[in-house]
Design an enzyme around this catalytic site. Sequence first.
Site, PDB file in Angstrom:
ATOM      1  N   HIS A  67     -11.764  97.778 -17.555  1.00  0.00           N
ATOM      2  CA  HIS A  67     -12.003  99.229 -17.591  1.00  0.00           C
ATOM      3  C   HIS A  67     -10.729  99.991 -17.979  1.00  0.00           C
ATOM      4  O   HIS A  67      -9.617  99.471 -17.864  1.00  0.00           O
ATOM      5  CB  HIS A  67     -12.518  99.719 -16.240  1.00  0.00           C
ATOM      6  CG  HIS A  67     -11.544  99.509 -15.114  1.00  0.00           C
ATOM      7  ND1 HIS A  67     -10.442 100.313 -14.910  1.00  0.00           N
ATOM      8  CD2 HIS A  67     -11.512  98.564 -14.156  1.00  0.00           C
ATOM      9  CE1 HIS A  67      -9.768  99.874 -13.860  1.00  0.00           C
ATOM     10  NE2 HIS A  67     -10.400  98.809 -13.383  1.00  0.00           N
TER      11      HIS A  67
ATOM     12  N   GLU B 236     -14.831  94.153  -8.711  1.00  0.00           N
ATOM     13  CA  GLU B 236     -13.464  93.726  -8.448  1.00  0.00           C
ATOM     14  C   GLU B 236     -13.414  92.961  -7.129  1.00  0.00           C
ATOM     15  O   GLU B 236     -14.325  93.053  -6.299  1.00  0.00           O
ATOM     16  CB  GLU B 236     -12.535  94.951  -8.403  1.00  0.00           C
ATOM     17  CG  GLU B 236     -11.058  94.638  -8.207  1.00  0.00           C
ATOM     18  CD  GLU B 236     -10.471  93.680  -9.238  1.00  0.00           C
ATOM     19  OE1 GLU B 236     -10.878  92.502  -9.274  1.00  0.00           O
ATOM     20  OE2 GLU B 236      -9.576  94.095  -9.983  1.00  0.00           O
TER      21      GLU B 236
END
Length: 169
Positions: free
Chosen positions: A10, A83
């Site tokens: 990202h 994550e």
Amino acid sequence: MMTTLYLVRHGETVDNANQIMQGQTQGELNENGVQQARAFSEQWKNKEIDIILASDLKRSIDTARIIAEPHQLEVLTTPLLRERDWGSFTGRFIPDLKGEVWPDDIETLENLLSRAGEFIAYVKQTFPGKKVLAVGHGIINKAIQSFYYQKPMNEIQRMQNAEVRILEL
């Protein structure tokens, strides 16, 4: 039938810039992160992409939506791309963590690598022969590559924000 996985991290977030451990918090792209995603989108606007996946965390979804715009593709999400869960380290200033004993509530390396393997299997089984762009995070992306290359995570180079790595599944 070969599936191509474009593994992307990202764009930069407010917490990345402030060195805050984000873990599985939603995160917010900062202006630099939005620009990184737009630059990536511009560079990849003519590349063939069949599927766009993202972690189900906001910072990845927002990055993926920007990349998806010229392709007019829907962004699909999966928690497999989340994550690493940093437990009670989440929200802390990263330089302050140096030398601290890791708490028991951090996601284990074994679980992280298992999830990485599940993600690879999911992509291969769900999208055979497709070109799949997946927007994840620094550590899960590292775990996916570790699983793929059968190398320890410390041998996988860290990904920068809005960087891509290509894996043939």
